[in-house]
Design a protein around this motif. Structure first.
Motif, PDB file in Angstrom:
ATOM      1  N   GLY A 285      17.039  15.023  -2.942  1.00 21.28           N
ATOM      2  CA  GLY A 285      16.024  14.743  -1.927  1.00 21.28           C
ATOM      3  C   GLY A 285      15.503  13.327  -1.964  1.00 21.28           C
ATOM      4  N   TRP A 286      15.825  12.562  -3.040  1.00 22.79           N
ATOM      5  CA  TRP A 286      15.359  11.173  -3.115  1.00 22.79           C
ATOM      6  C   TRP A 286      15.972  10.360  -1.975  1.00 22.79           C
ATOM      7  CZ3 TRP A 286      17.458   6.350  -3.265  1.00 22.79           C
ATOM      8  CH2 TRP A 286      16.599   5.300  -3.623  1.00 22.79           C
ATOM      9  N   SER A 287      15.177   9.493  -1.385  1.00 24.43           N
ATOM     10  CA  SER A 287      15.690   8.589  -0.350  1.00 24.43           C
ATOM     11  C   SER A 287      14.966   7.255  -0.442  1.00 24.43           C
ATOM     12  CB  SER A 287      15.507   9.184   1.043  1.00 24.43           C
ATOM     13  OG  SER A 287      14.137   9.416   1.324  1.00 24.43           O
ATOM     14  N   HIS A 288      15.630   6.209  -0.104  1.00 25.16           N
ATOM     15  CA  HIS A 288      15.050   4.869  -0.223  1.00 25.16           C
ATOM     16  C   HIS A 288      14.050   4.571   0.884  1.00 25.16           C
ATOM     17  CE1 HIS A 288      18.089   4.069   2.846  1.00 25.16           C
ATOM     18  NE2 HIS A 288      17.466   2.926   3.113  1.00 25.16           N
ATOM     19  N   ASP A 289      14.117   5.353   1.963  1.00 28.22           N
ATOM     20  CA  ASP A 289      13.252   5.094   3.115  1.00 28.22           C
ATOM     21  C   ASP A 289      12.285   6.234   3.414  1.00 28.22           C
ATOM     22  OD1 ASP A 289      15.058   6.982   3.927  1.00 28.22           O
ATOM     23  OD2 ASP A 289      15.889   5.810   5.595  1.00 28.22           O
ATOM     24  N   GLY A 290      12.251   7.243   2.526  1.00 28.64           N
ATOM     25  CA  GLY A 290      11.327   8.359   2.739  1.00 28.64           C
ATOM     26  C   GLY A 290      11.775   9.347   3.797  1.00 28.64           C
ATOM     27  N   SER A 291      13.019   9.232   4.231  1.00 26.61           N
ATOM     28  CA  SER A 291      13.521  10.147   5.266  1.00 26.61           C
ATOM     29  C   SER A 291      13.706  11.559   4.736  1.00 26.61           C
ATOM     30  CB  SER A 291      14.844   9.623   5.840  1.00 26.61           C
ATOM     31  OG  SER A 291      15.805   9.449   4.803  1.00 26.61           O
ATOM     32  N   THR A 292      13.934  11.689   3.438  1.00 21.88           N
ATOM     33  CA  THR A 292      13.988  12.995   2.779  1.00 21.88           C
ATOM     34  C   THR A 292      13.116  12.935   1.536  1.00 21.88           C
ATOM     35  OG1 THR A 292      15.980  12.356   1.539  1.00 21.88           O
ATOM     36  CG2 THR A 292      16.307  13.546   3.618  1.00 21.88           C
ATOM     37  N   LEU A 293      12.648  14.085   1.082  1.00 25.03           N
ATOM     38  CA  LEU A 293      11.707  14.144  -0.022  1.00 25.03           C
ATOM     39  C   LEU A 293      12.266  14.937  -1.193  1.00 25.03           C
ATOM     40  CD1 LEU A 293       8.419  14.953   1.947  1.00 25.03           C
ATOM     41  CD2 LEU A 293       9.254  12.692   1.262  1.00 25.03           C
ATOM     42  N   THR A 294      11.838  14.573  -2.392  1.00 28.59           N
ATOM     43  CA  THR A 294      12.178  15.350  -3.576  1.00 28.59           C
ATOM     44  C   THR A 294      11.289  16.591  -3.621  1.00 28.59           C
ATOM     45  OG1 THR A 294      10.573  14.264  -5.019  1.00 28.59           O
ATOM     46  CG2 THR A 294      12.738  13.226  -4.803  1.00 28.59           C
ATOM     47  N   VAL A 295      11.628  17.519  -4.504  1.00 27.65           N
ATOM     48  CA  VAL A 295      10.824  18.732  -4.655  1.00 27.65           C
ATOM     49  C   VAL A 295       9.391  18.381  -5.067  1.00 27.65           C
ATOM     50  CG1 VAL A 295      10.495  20.823  -6.026  1.00 27.65           C
ATOM     51  CG2 VAL A 295      12.762  20.257  -5.133  1.00 27.65           C
ATOM     52  N   LYS A 296       9.240  17.464  -6.005  1.00 30.33           N
ATOM     53  CA  LYS A 296       7.900  17.076  -6.451  1.00 30.33           C
ATOM     54  C   LYS A 296       7.084  16.490  -5.311  1.00 30.33           C
ATOM     55  CE  LYS A 296       8.743  16.327 -11.381  1.00 30.33           C
ATOM     56  NZ  LYS A 296       8.699  15.354 -12.511  1.00 30.33           N
ATOM     57  N   GLN A 297       7.726  15.694  -4.467  1.00 28.11           N
ATOM     58  CA  GLN A 297       7.022  15.121  -3.317  1.00 28.11           C
ATOM     59  C   GLN A 297       6.608  16.200  -2.330  1.00 28.11           C
ATOM     60  OE1 GLN A 297      10.125  12.324  -2.212  1.00 28.11           O
ATOM     61  NE2 GLN A 297       8.995  10.583  -3.070  1.00 28.11           N
ATOM     62  N   MET A 298       7.493  17.158  -2.082  1.00 27.13           N
ATOM     63  CA  MET A 298       7.164  18.254  -1.171  1.00 27.13           C
ATOM     64  C   MET A 298       6.037  19.115  -1.719  1.00 27.13           C
ATOM     65  SD  MET A 298      10.759  19.593   0.500  1.00 27.13           S
ATOM     66  CE  MET A 298      11.659  19.771  -1.031  1.00 27.13           C
ATOM     67  N   GLN A 299       6.070  19.373  -3.022  1.00 30.53           N
ATOM     68  CA  GLN A 299       5.021  20.188  -3.638  1.00 30.53           C
ATOM     69  C   GLN A 299       3.686  19.446  -3.637  1.00 30.53           C
ATOM     70  OE1 GLN A 299       6.902  21.146  -7.399  1.00 30.53           O
ATOM     71  NE2 GLN A 299       7.775  23.043  -6.602  1.00 30.53           N
ATOM     72  N   ARG A 300       3.732  18.132  -3.788  1.00 28.76           N
ATOM     73  CA  ARG A 300       2.507  17.333  -3.733  1.00 28.76           C
ATOM     74  C   ARG A 300       1.907  17.383  -2.328  1.00 28.76           C
ATOM     75  NH1 ARG A 300       4.551  12.537  -5.058  1.00 28.76           N
ATOM     76  NH2 ARG A 300       4.767  13.199  -7.235  1.00 28.76           N
ATOM     77  N   GLU A 301       2.750  17.274  -1.313  1.00 29.92           N
ATOM     78  CA  GLU A 301       2.279  17.363   0.071  1.00 29.92           C
ATOM     79  C   GLU A 301       1.680  18.733   0.370  1.00 29.92           C
ATOM     80  OE1 GLU A 301       5.105  16.308   3.035  1.00 29.92           O
ATOM     81  OE2 GLU A 301       4.943  14.149   2.646  1.00 29.92           O
ATOM     82  N   LEU A 302       2.347  19.787  -0.116  1.00 32.53           N
ATOM     83  CA  LEU A 302       1.844  21.145   0.107  1.00 32.53           C
ATOM     84  C   LEU A 302       0.482  21.318  -0.559  1.00 32.53           C
ATOM     85  CD1 LEU A 302       2.335  24.029   1.135  1.00 32.53           C
ATOM     86  CD2 LEU A 302       3.447  24.531  -1.057  1.00 32.53           C
ATOM     87  N   LYS A 303       0.319  20.773  -1.763  1.00 32.06           N
ATOM     88  CA  LYS A 303      -0.950  20.873  -2.473  1.00 32.06           C
ATOM     89  C   LYS A 303      -2.061  20.167  -1.703  1.00 32.06           C
ATOM     90  CE  LYS A 303      -3.041  20.084  -7.024  1.00 32.06           C
ATOM     91  NZ  LYS A 303      -2.795  19.535  -8.401  1.00 32.06           N
ATOM     92  N   LEU A 304      -1.775  18.991  -1.144  1.00 31.38           N
ATOM     93  CA  LEU A 304      -2.761  18.260  -0.369  1.00 31.38           C
ATOM     94  C   LEU A 304      -3.164  19.015   0.893  1.00 31.38           C
ATOM     95  CD1 LEU A 304      -1.386  14.599  -0.713  1.00 31.38           C
ATOM     96  CD2 LEU A 304      -3.472  15.518  -1.729  1.00 31.38           C
ATOM     97  N   LYS A 305      -2.171  19.629   1.529  1.00 32.02           N
ATOM     98  CA  LYS A 305      -2.462  20.411   2.737  1.00 32.02           C
ATOM     99  C   LYS A 305      -3.374  21.581   2.426  1.00 32.02           C
ATOM    100  CE  LYS A 305       1.767  19.329   5.315  1.00 32.02           C
ATOM    101  NZ  LYS A 305       3.050  19.865   5.853  1.00 32.02           N
ATOM    102  N   LYS A 306      -3.125  22.234   1.312  1.00 36.03           N
ATOM    103  CA  LYS A 306      -3.956  23.382   0.924  1.00 36.03           C
ATOM    104  C   LYS A 306      -5.372  22.927   0.592  1.00 36.03           C
ATOM    105  CE  LYS A 306      -0.351  26.524  -0.743  1.00 36.03           C
ATOM    106  NZ  LYS A 306       0.194  27.275  -1.911  1.00 36.03           N
ATOM    107  N   GLN A 307      -5.493  21.766  -0.048  1.00 36.75           N
ATOM    108  CA  GLN A 307      -6.807  21.247  -0.392  1.00 36.75           C
ATOM    109  C   GLN A 307      -7.608  20.899   0.866  1.00 36.75           C
ATOM    110  OE1 GLN A 307      -5.891  17.980  -3.026  1.00 36.75           O
ATOM    111  NE2 GLN A 307      -5.871  19.274  -4.859  1.00 36.75           N
ATOM    112  N   LYS A 308      -6.935  20.309   1.848  1.00 32.43           N
ATOM    113  CA  LYS A 308      -7.583  19.954   3.120  1.00 32.43           C
ATOM    114  C   LYS A 308      -7.986  21.211   3.887  1.00 32.43           C
ATOM    115  CE  LYS A 308      -5.357  15.462   3.708  1.00 32.43           C
ATOM    116  NZ  LYS A 308      -4.409  14.647   4.524  1.00 32.43           N
ATOM    117  N   ALA A 309      -7.104  22.217   3.822  1.00 32.56           N
ATOM    118  CA  ALA A 309      -7.395  23.482   4.526  1.00 32.56           C
ATOM    119  C   ALA A 309      -8.583  24.196   3.904  1.00 32.56           C
ATOM    120  CB  ALA A 309      -6.166  24.375   4.522  1.00 32.56           C
TER     121      ALA A 309
END
Length: 309
Positions: A285-309
């Motif tokens: 999932g690693w990408s140089h331009d952020g077009s795809t995300l690693t698992v850790k990046q996806m889990q970090r985004e999910l955590k932020l979404k839950k915190q905002k919700a």
């Protein structure tokens, strides 16, 4: 010493158990548990592993393990002695337990690296590529994994475990891993505190973001708990099996090679050699331009979404 290889009897048992689970699912209102085309693809790859496996194991496991054992445990005055100074291990019952524990520790790191290093993931993704979770999926193994797996276990004969013992422990681990691939075994109370169980392995095979890259253990779950990769099954979450970038094919060769093709295409996205290196050896999932995300990046985004919700 001569030992019975566990998988000698394990393979026929695998087929019998797959047939039993298949029959049970089709006659007890769980007809979607098995997909015929998916099962055919899994069995084809399983048969391929059964054919290729003995040759690879003869060359890489038996020969390699014996070479390493002899190199690091020479005979001195008729006594097999490790170069570090201790007497090489024999076949006492407690040595078997220690070897199985060491095997389990090694399996954890071997399995975890298959999820952390993309070129290794390209071989291991085969096992995760099915949308079904059943005993048929258990034999859906990538053929190329056999080429590098023994390298993770070289340290065991190097410190003094007899090669035959290591190979038997590897077989026992494989038997345990096979039976974990069933949805018909519920949580088992106290057993869950020590062992890697069926519900934990369901988590491992899920593509739900919160479940990804969890529960890499073999027999035990202690190493997942120590190193922060343990996750209990949450029965309120509807589990989805498979991978986020599936091969979308029942062709065994496509399933075996599609991630290697994706790696090759990704390395052409940038002329930077570091980027090319990371597309091969970085996390999936690693990408140089952020077009795809690693698992850790996806889990970090999910955590932020839950915190905002």
């Amino acid at each position: 010493m001569e030992f019975i290889k566990p998988l000698t009897y394990g393979v026929p048992l695998f087929l019998v158990l797959i047939l039993l689970e298949l029959t049970y699912s089709k006659t007890h209102n769980n007809k979607d548990l098995y997909n015929w085309k998916d099962l055919t693809a899994s069995l084809t790859m399983g048969v391929g592993s059964a054919i290729i496996g003995p040759l690879i194991k003869t060359i890489f496991s038996i020969v390699l393990f014996h070479f390493v054992y002899e190199l690091f445990n020479p005979e001195i005055d008729g006594v097999r002695t490790n170069i570090m100074g201790w007497k090489s291990f024999g076949f006492a019952w407690y040595v078997w337990l220690l070897c199985q524990l060491a095997d389990d520790y090694t399996y954890y790191w071997f399995h975890r690296q298959n999820h952390m290093v993309r070129v290794l993931w390209a071989a291991h993704i085969v096992h995760h590529s099915s949308d079904n979770f059943n005993l048929g999926t258990a034999v859906r193994n990538g053929w190329f994994t056999l080429l590098y797996k023994p390298l993770f276990y070289m340290w065991l004969p190097a410190i003094g475990f007899p090669p035959e013992m290591v190979i038997v422990c590897l077989g026992i681990e494989a038997l345990w891993q096979f039976q974990l691939h069933s949805v018909y075994v519920p949580k088992m109370g106290f057993v869950e505190k020590i062992f890697n169980t069926h519900t934990m392995h369901q988590v491992h095979h899920a593509k739900n973001v919160e479940y990804m890259d969890k529960n890499h253990g073999g027999f035990l779950n202690i190493f997942d708990k120590i190193f922060g990769t343990w996750k209990e099954l949450d029965e309120d979450i509807e589990i989805q099996y498979g991978v986020t970038h599936a091969p979308n094919s029942y062709n065994p060769w496509v399933i075996l090679t599609h991630e290697y093709k994706d790696i090759w295409n990704d390395t052409k996205k940038s002329k930077n050699w570091y980027h090319k290196f990371m597309y091969i050896f970085g996390p999936p999932g690693w990408s140089h331009d952020g077009s795809t995300l690693t698992v850790k990046q996806m889990q970090r985004e999910l955590k932020l979404k839950k915190q905002k919700a």
